[in-house]
Design a protein around this motif. Structure first.
Motif, mmCIF file in Angstrom:
data_model
loop_
_atom_site.group_PDB
_atom_site.id
_atom_site.type_symbol
_atom_site.label_atom_id
_atom_site.label_comp_id
_atom_site.label_asym_id
_atom_site.label_seq_id
_atom_site.Cartn_x
_atom_site.Cartn_y
_atom_site.Cartn_z
ATOM 1 N N ALA A 117 -26.167 9.515 -4.974
ATOM 2 C CA ALA A 117 -27.276 8.776 -5.578
ATOM 3 C C ALA A 117 -27.495 9.206 -7.025
ATOM 4 O O ALA A 117 -27.745 8.378 -7.908
ATOM 5 C CB ALA A 117 -28.551 8.971 -4.756
ATOM 6 N N CYS A 118 -27.396 10.502 -7.284
ATOM 7 C CA CYS A 118 -27.548 10.994 -8.660
ATOM 8 C C CYS A 118 -26.394 10.526 -9.541
ATOM 9 O O CYS A 118 -26.590 10.201 -10.718
ATOM 10 C CB CYS A 118 -27.636 12.514 -8.664
ATOM 11 S SG CYS A 118 -29.176 13.163 -7.973
ATOM 12 N N ALA A 119 -25.177 10.477 -8.985
ATOM 13 C CA ALA A 119 -24.034 9.975 -9.747
ATOM 14 C C ALA A 119 -24.215 8.505 -10.081
ATOM 15 O O ALA A 119 -23.856 8.048 -11.176
ATOM 16 C CB ALA A 119 -22.754 10.183 -8.958
ATOM 17 N N SER A 123 -24.508 6.769 -13.780
ATOM 18 C CA SER A 123 -23.645 5.666 -14.208
ATOM 19 C C SER A 123 -24.438 4.397 -14.488
ATOM 20 O O SER A 123 -23.861 3.335 -14.711
ATOM 21 C CB SER A 123 -22.597 5.376 -13.116
ATOM 22 O OG SER A 123 -21.744 6.485 -12.937
ATOM 23 N N ASP A 124 -25.772 4.513 -14.446
ATOM 24 C CA ASP A 124 -26.678 3.397 -14.758
ATOM 25 C C ASP A 124 -26.455 2.215 -13.810
ATOM 26 O O ASP A 124 -26.514 1.051 -14.220
ATOM 27 C CB ASP A 124 -26.495 2.946 -16.215
ATOM 28 C CG ASP A 124 -27.720 2.173 -16.734
ATOM 29 O OD1 ASP A 124 -28.826 2.394 -16.196
ATOM 30 O OD2 ASP A 124 -27.572 1.351 -17.659
ATOM 31 N N VAL A 128 -29.832 -1.139 -5.797
ATOM 32 C CA VAL A 128 -29.195 -1.777 -4.644
ATOM 33 C C VAL A 128 -27.793 -1.204 -4.418
ATOM 34 O O VAL A 128 -27.327 -1.098 -3.273
ATOM 35 C CB VAL A 128 -29.139 -3.316 -4.810
ATOM 36 C CG1 VAL A 128 -28.218 -3.704 -5.974
ATOM 37 C CG2 VAL A 128 -28.693 -3.989 -3.528
ATOM 38 N N ILE A 129 -27.122 -0.798 -5.493
ATOM 39 C CA ILE A 129 -25.794 -0.193 -5.352
ATOM 40 C C ILE A 129 -25.908 1.161 -4.657
ATOM 41 O O ILE A 129 -25.062 1.525 -3.835
ATOM 42 C CB ILE A 129 -25.103 -0.048 -6.719
ATOM 43 C CG1 ILE A 129 -24.934 -1.414 -7.383
ATOM 44 C CG2 ILE A 129 -23.751 0.644 -6.568
ATOM 45 C CD1 ILE A 129 -24.079 -2.387 -6.588
ATOM 46 N N LEU A 334 -19.086 5.056 -13.137
ATOM 47 C CA LEU A 334 -18.627 4.252 -12.017
ATOM 48 C C LEU A 334 -19.011 2.785 -12.159
ATOM 49 O O LEU A 334 -20.144 2.465 -12.533
ATOM 50 C CB LEU A 334 -19.227 4.780 -10.707
ATOM 51 C CG LEU A 334 -18.815 6.184 -10.259
ATOM 52 C CD1 LEU A 334 -19.615 6.590 -9.041
ATOM 53 C CD2 LEU A 334 -17.335 6.228 -9.960
ATOM 54 N N ALA A 335 -18.081 1.909 -11.848
ATOM 55 C CA ALA A 335 -18.395 0.501 -11.631
ATOM 56 C C ALA A 335 -18.839 0.356 -10.181
ATOM 57 O O ALA A 335 -18.539 1.203 -9.340
ATOM 58 C CB ALA A 335 -17.162 -0.365 -11.906
ATOM 59 N N PRO A 336 -19.568 -0.723 -9.836
ATOM 60 C CA PRO A 336 -20.070 -0.859 -8.454
ATOM 61 C C PRO A 336 -18.995 -0.742 -7.388
ATOM 62 O O PRO A 336 -19.173 -0.028 -6.392
ATOM 63 C CB PRO A 336 -20.716 -2.253 -8.467
ATOM 64 C CG PRO A 336 -21.175 -2.431 -9.874
ATOM 65 C CD PRO A 336 -20.123 -1.780 -10.724
#
Length: 413
Positions: A117-119, A123-124, A128-129, A334-336
């Motif tokens: 969750a912190c990562a 990664s903004d 929901v992600i 990270l991308a979703p």
């Protein structure tokens, strides 16, 4: 002596002169730790293991009592990564077992969920992600529990690329990372500090002990009759939550028979009492270093095969030989889709580590427990989601207060 050699030696002497004496290590290590924890909310999570369990214990909701197995106890993203076995095979496993105990596997799931969750926040990614990452994490963990423990691991592209990079690494890469060159000399400076004569004598003694001799001669087809000689040693300024404990980097030369001498890079680290709660009925070694080695053998065989326990300066320590393939897994930007893949794959690593220790009935019962307490809106246990949400909020507030107390006006190293 060539001019370049004279300049290099002069610079090395200057760095050693500026390095702290053992009596002055404590305050500098505490400051370094505090500044490391101030770099990001995720870095704060990594350095606050004791507080994590304090906060978890204070939560009113109860957690399921999973089957008692060896758990990591500090299962955040930075403690997962490629590790080489004694025979050179490489796979993603748990790479730090300081907090390992026989305990509740739910604790590893919550700690990993908090780290993910912190990562995601770093990664903004939208909230929901994060919820979907928790679902993917549970899916990956359950699949690993129900899967084939002998099958070759399959990783998503992002993590598979890291494994392939690790497989290509050689001693030159390890030397470049740790020593700033291929010469078997530890460079005194910011990361490595000089040691006392007493420390050096005790390090030489533990390196000559039967457990460490057996360790370093068991790798790379070395012979038990090979000669072992210590080339260099230094205090190692490394880690985050462990800063302040004894930590030494050691270079050994192993020579024998007709083979060319081999260089071993050893990491000697103090073992202390784990913050993670243990199962009351579990049988565990009372010696903390022996506990760490036992947990490593159960959870991360690649690492456990390369570890030994001992005593140094009247403290329990564990010793491991570092391999070029040992890497930290960096999960940033990270991308979703990558976030979901990473959550599923890394939870699978933890699921394999837990599941290998359970029989079929225990795995089936634990999967059934994980399937309970799910709402129609979230395919993850409610206790996991609520724990992660609460802990993210608590850690965020604590992180900001930590920055105000320790980093405001000081800058970050």
């Amino acid at each position: 002596m060539a001019r370049d050699d004279r300049i290099a030696r002069a610079k090395a002497a200057s760095r050693e002169a500026r390095a702290p004496t053992p009596a002055k290590r404590g305050p500098l290590l505490a400051r370094t730790r505090n500044l490391k924890m101030a770099r990001s909310a995720h870095a704060y999570v990594r350095g606050s293991t004791v507080k994590f369990y304090d906060w978890l214990e204070a939560r009113p909701s109860s957690l399921p009592s999973g089957p008692p197995v060896w758990i990591c106890g500090d299962c955040h993203l930075g403690n997962l990564g490629p590790l080489a076995s004694a025979t050179g095979d490489v796979d993603i496993q748990i790479r730090d077992l300081d907090q390992t105990v026989v305990g509740n596997p739910a604790h590893d799931l919550i700690r990993l969920g908090l780290s993910l969750a912190c990562a995601a926040r770093g990664s903004d990614l939208p909230g929901v992600i994060t919820a979907q990452m928790m679902e993917a994490m549970v899916d990956g963990y359950e699949d690993a529990l129900a899967g084939d423990f002998e099958a070759e691991a399959s990783h998503p592209p992002m993590i598979g690329a890291v494994v392939r990079e690790a497989e290509r690494r050689t001693w030159k890469h390890l030397a470049a990372d740790r020593l700033r060159g291929a010469q078997p000399v530890i460079p005194i400076g910011r990361r490595f500090w000089p040691i006392t004569r007493t420390e050096r004598d005790e390090i030489e003694a533990i390196c000559a002990s039967d457990p460490v001799r057996a360790l370093v001669t068991s790798l790379k087809s070395r012979s038990k009759k090979d000669d072992i000689r210590m080339l260099d040693a230094a205090y190692w300024v490394k880690g985050c939550s462990s800063l302040g404990r004894l930590r030494f980097a050691v270079l050994l030369e192993v020579a024998g028979g007709g083979d060319a001498p081999g260089i071993c890079f050893l990491d000697i680290k103090e073992a202390i009492k784990a913050a993670a709660p243990r199962d009351r009925d579990a049988a565990m070694p009372r010696d903390n270093a022996e506990r760490v080695v036992a947990g490593a053998l159960a959870l991360s065989p690649h690492l456990g095969q390369r570890m030994a326990s001992g005593r140094l300066l009247d403290k329990a320590v564990f010793v491991r030989e570092l391999m070029p393939q040992d890497m930290k897994l960096e999960i940033v930007g990270l991308a979703p889709a990558q976030a979901m893949d990473a959550a599923r794959a890394l939870a699978g690593v933890v699921g394999h580590a837990h599941g290998r220790q359970m029989d079929g009935a225990a795995r089936k019962a634990w999967i059934a427990d994980l399937s309970r307490n799910r709402s129609g809106a979230l395919d993850a246990p409610s206790w996991l989601w609520s724990s992660v949400v609460d802990l993210v909020a608590v850690h965020e507030a604590a992180y900001l207060e930590h920055c105000r107390r320790y980093a405001l006006g000081l800058g970050q190293d």
